[in-house]
Enzyme design. Structure first.
Site, PDB file in Angstrom:
ATOM      1  CB  CYS A  65      17.134 -18.307 -44.484  1.00  0.00           C
ATOM      2  SG  CYS A  65      17.082 -20.095 -44.260  1.00  0.00           S
ATOM      3  CB  CYS A  68      21.013 -20.544 -46.622  1.00  0.00           C
ATOM      4  SG  CYS A  68      19.519 -19.710 -47.189  1.00  0.00           S
ATOM      5  CB  CYS A 114      14.528 -20.849 -47.245  1.00  0.00           C
ATOM      6  SG  CYS A 114      15.986 -20.109 -47.992  1.00  0.00           S
ATOM      7  CB  CYS A 117      18.777 -23.638 -47.817  1.00  0.00           C
ATOM      8  SG  CYS A 117      17.808 -23.101 -46.399  1.00  0.00           S
ATOM      9  CB  CYS A 137       1.663 -17.709 -40.187  1.00  0.00           C
ATOM     10  SG  CYS A 137       1.536 -18.144 -38.472  1.00  0.00           S
TER      11      CYS A 137
HETATM   12 ZN   LIG Z   1      17.558 -20.782 -46.405  1.00  0.00          ZN
END
Ligand SMILES: [Zn+2]
Length: 150
Positions: A65, A68, A114, A117, A137
């Site tokens: 990510c 984070c 995510c 976060c 996607c």
């Molecule tokens: Zn994240």
């Protein structure tokens, strides 16, 4: 392995617990991210197809990510979907990703975020390759590739 039934289940009944949570204010995210990363991950934007740096990359590694740094996907589950966005068939771990129903633009879709976060990543569709049948996607801008050292 997750299937479409599991994805729908998470979006309706709630998502798995993440290992940790990262929460920041909008101003803090803005400070940390580029304008395009902020627009996509925090304001649920979408990058233009075929514009993302990670679309045509198949180097070995983990896709983390951008907000984070939590690992979300890895190169072994990436495939070429021809859509112009990086595509995966599974998350790296079941609790890495959060699923939410998205009814924007008059469509019923499942948004992928995510789980650590709440960064917007993209959407998941039930038209991916077997055996999972899933196609995640994902916007390039929402991830960083942590290459496996050779
Ligand atoms: Zn994240």
């Amino acid at each position: 392995m997750l299937t479409w039934k599991d994805v729908i289940g998470f979006s309706v009944n709630g998502n798995p617990e993440p290992d940790r949570r990262v929460e920041k204010s909008e101003a803090e995210w803005q400070e940390q991210l580029t304008q395009e990363q902020f627009r996509i991950t925090r304001l649920k934007g979408t990058e233009r197809p075929h514009s993302g740096a990670l679309c045509t990359t198949y180097d070995e590694g983990k896709y983390n990510c951008v907000c984070c740094d939590t690992p979300l996907f890895d190169s072994t589950i990436k495939f070429s979907s021809g859509t112009g966005w990086p595509s995966f068939t599974q998350p790296i771990r079941e609790n890495a990703i959060k699923y939410e129903k998205d009814t924007s633009y008059g469509m019923l879709r499942v948004e992928v975020l995510c789980n650590t976060c709440d960064a917007h990543l993209g959407h998941v569709f039930p038209d991916g390759p077997e055996p999972s049948g899933l196609r995640y996607c994902i916007n390039s801008e929402s991830m960083v590739l942590e290459k496996t050292p050779k």
